[in-house]
Write an enzyme that holds these catalytic residues in place. Structure first.
Site, PDB file in Angstrom:
ATOM      1  N   CYS B  83       0.824  -1.214   0.000  1.00  0.00           N
ATOM      2  CA  CYS B  83       0.000   0.000   0.000  1.00  0.00           C
ATOM      3  C   CYS B  83       0.853   1.257   0.000  1.00  0.00           C
ATOM      4  O   CYS B  83       0.331   2.357  -0.170  1.00  0.00           O
ATOM      5  CB  CYS B  83      -0.935   0.011   1.210  1.00  0.00           C
ATOM      6  SG  CYS B  83      -1.699  -1.566   1.537  1.00  0.00           S
ATOM      7  N   HIS B 332      -9.047   4.721  -1.391  1.00  0.00           N
ATOM      8  CA  HIS B 332      -7.766   4.037  -1.220  1.00  0.00           C
ATOM      9  C   HIS B 332      -7.481   3.098  -2.397  1.00  0.00           C
ATOM     10  O   HIS B 332      -7.529   1.881  -2.258  1.00  0.00           O
ATOM     11  CB  HIS B 332      -7.813   3.261   0.107  1.00  0.00           C
ATOM     12  CG  HIS B 332      -6.563   2.507   0.442  1.00  0.00           C
ATOM     13  ND1 HIS B 332      -5.310   2.875   0.014  1.00  0.00           N
ATOM     14  CD2 HIS B 332      -6.376   1.388   1.197  1.00  0.00           C
ATOM     15  CE1 HIS B 332      -4.410   2.015   0.484  1.00  0.00           C
ATOM     16  NE2 HIS B 332      -5.034   1.097   1.191  1.00  0.00           N
TER      17      HIS B 332
END
Ligand SMILES: [Zn+2]
Lengths: 137, 385
Positions: B83, B332
């Site tokens: 991430c 996200h």
């Protein structure tokens, strides 16, 4: 791809750790963990050896999984736990043979061999040591 | 050593963008950044992405993005750090400029998630950022690993359920007027408290949504001042790792990698946590947002929820946090997230954040977290005028 379908080579390779809790021990700082390593991640020492970890411990933290990754839907709701073994080694595993609602922090648990993953339709089966509440002492 | 300036930015809307593929997103953001920078060529492209191989059956992403951007022949690289891939791509580009090899570099963060339509498959793809053989094997997902962290954190500091609600409530409030945000609606504490648990104690409303998106920035060794004589410099950056697996850490609630990355970035910039005036943190889960704030050193351990609850982290507060809504509500798109944070920080410092503008900050930091804190990137931008 392993994320979706386990194949035989990795299943075979990881058997010592997953079937017998073979881990490593650092002779310089005392750190123990799964799986075996060549270098201690805590102190960098290469003075390490393989060690059989104890099969009993207690639940340090746990969570109940309702939304599972591919291949684990069958087990929901299931409990994943951070477990501290009797020698202080911390490992991560799935709990079994227990109602998720009945799992408590500090609960004593013991290793038991269980099916973990099936690789697709008719694919290889991966087993491993899950943990269940201690039946007798 | 050479300075690094941000001279342009671009981003796409975030969401389930069925009509746009991986290349469409990357090209839209990349071209927008080059246009804002007023350039039609760059020396290299760095692509931040985590899962294109799994989700889109497309690796070799450097060449792929360069090709569709119409930049044949240029050096291009994919940078992966789970991430934190976007942040890692920014840092790679900055290192390339500081080395003197390149003068002007395009960074593109992109993730196209909705092509994989089954949630179980996306959950599996995301879980590849954990330890495959000893975490994921047992059926761990990012939600369940963060659940262990959240429970340990709540116990350590005696926090109640509602203490974790302040983060998503602020994020939803902030995103409600941000045009490109994924979840543009406010939520209440009642809604938070009654939100279903997806991995106890993590609720649905603790978690960032899945979405597609791309963000891009042009970094340059040469300053480019806008009409008001303002430019923005990347004055500090730091990366650090922690153990891959959560179970090998000494303490579940200490993000050692995040602390190290923050320390390195602040040392390079010559600043302290007290100097920071706006923050972008990685609130993939409420508890992760809190741990980020603590790792940055802007609050004492266990006090992050109070910072948010107090209103100090509002756009009009003394230390605005995620004025665009953060991962929770802006969205996200995993490998793009770090570049979204970077672009948002750049826009805050250059006074071009639109409705999300939080005062007129001169110094800010972004923290981008990969895995459960196993790979972390911190960038610090400063306004030069
Ligand atoms: Zn050691």
């Amino acid at each position: 791809m392993w994320a979706f379908n386990p194949s035989i080579p990795p299943i075979k390779r990881e058997m010592p750790s997953r079937y017998r809790l073979e881990g490593f021990e650092c002779h310089d700082c005392g750190f123990r963990s799964l799986p075996p390593r060549q270098v201690c991640p805590r102190c960098g020492s290469r003075n390490v050896s393989r060690v059989r970890l104890p099969r009993r411990g207690r639940v340090l933290q746990h969570t109940v999984v309702h939304s599972a990754p591919r291949g684990y839907e069958f087990y929901t709701p299931y409990v994943l736990a951070l477990i501290e073994l009797e020698d202080g080694t911390r490992i991560f595993s799935q709990l079994t043979d227990v109602d998720p609602e009945e799992v408590t922090q500090g609960m004593e648990v013991e290793a038991v061999l269980r099916k973990v993953r099936v690789g697709g339709h008719g694919g290889p089966v991966a087993y491993g040591l899950k943990f269940r509440p201690v039946l007798e002492r | 050593m050479r300075e690094v300036y941000v001279i342009g930015s671009g981003l796409t809307k975030i969401g389930n963008l069925w009509d746009k593929g991986l290349r469409d997103l990357a090209v839209e953001a990349g071209l927008a950044a080059m246009e804002e920078a007023g350039v039609d060529s760059v020396d290299a492209v760095f692509v931040g992405n985590m899962m294109s191989g799994i989700l889109n059956a497309q690796e070799n992403l450097g060449a792929y993005v360069a090709d569709y951007l119409g930049l044949p022949g240029i050096p291009a690289f994919k940078v992966e750090a789970a991430c934190a891939s976007g942040g890692a791509a920014v840092v790679s580009a900055a290192m390339a400029i500081k080395s003197g090899l390149f003068d002007r570099v395009l960074v593109v963060g992109v993730e196209k998630m909705s092509d994989m339509t089954a949630t179980e498959d996306v959950t599996s793809a995301l879980a590849t950022a954990s330890e495959a053989d000893y975490e994921m094997f047992w059926g761990a997902s990012f939600v369940s690993l963060n659940a262990l962290i959240m429970r340990a954190y709540a116990q350590r500091y005696g926090l109640r359920e509602e203490d974790f609600g302040w983060m998503p409530i602020l994020m939803h409030k902030n995103a409600s007027d941000v045009p490109y945000a994924q979840l543009r609606f406010p939520i209440t504490m009642e809604a938070y408290l009654s939100s279903p648990k997806i991995a106890d104690p993590i609720k649905l409303l603790d978690s960032a949504p899945m979405g597609d998106g791309s963000a891009a920035a042009v970094l340059s060794a040469s300053e480019r001042r806008d009409g008001e004589g303002i430019s923005v410099a990347l004055v500090g950056f730091g990366s650090a790792t922690d153990t891959m697996a959560l179970y090998t850490r000494e303490d579940l609630v200490e993000l050692k990698g995040a602390k190290l990355a923050a320390k390195r970035a602040m040392e390079m910039a010559g600043v302290t946590p007290r100097d920071l005036q706006v923050l972008e943190v990685h609130d993939a889960f409420s508890v992760m947002g809190y741990l980020n704030l603590e790792a940055l050193g802007v609050v004492e351990p266990g006090k992050a929820s109070r910072l948010i609850e107090s209103g100090d982290a509002d756009r009009s507060g003394s230390l605005p946090v995620n004025p665009e809504g953060g991962l929770k509500a802006r969205g996200h798109p995993v490998g793009a997230t770090g570049v979204y944070q970077f672009v948002e920080l750049y826009r805050q410092l250059s006074g071009r954040a639109g409705p999300a503008q939080a005062g007129s900050p001169e110094l800010g930091a972004a923290m981008n977290v990969g895995g459960t804190g196993s790979n972390v990137v911190v960038t610090i931008l400063r306004r030069v005028s």
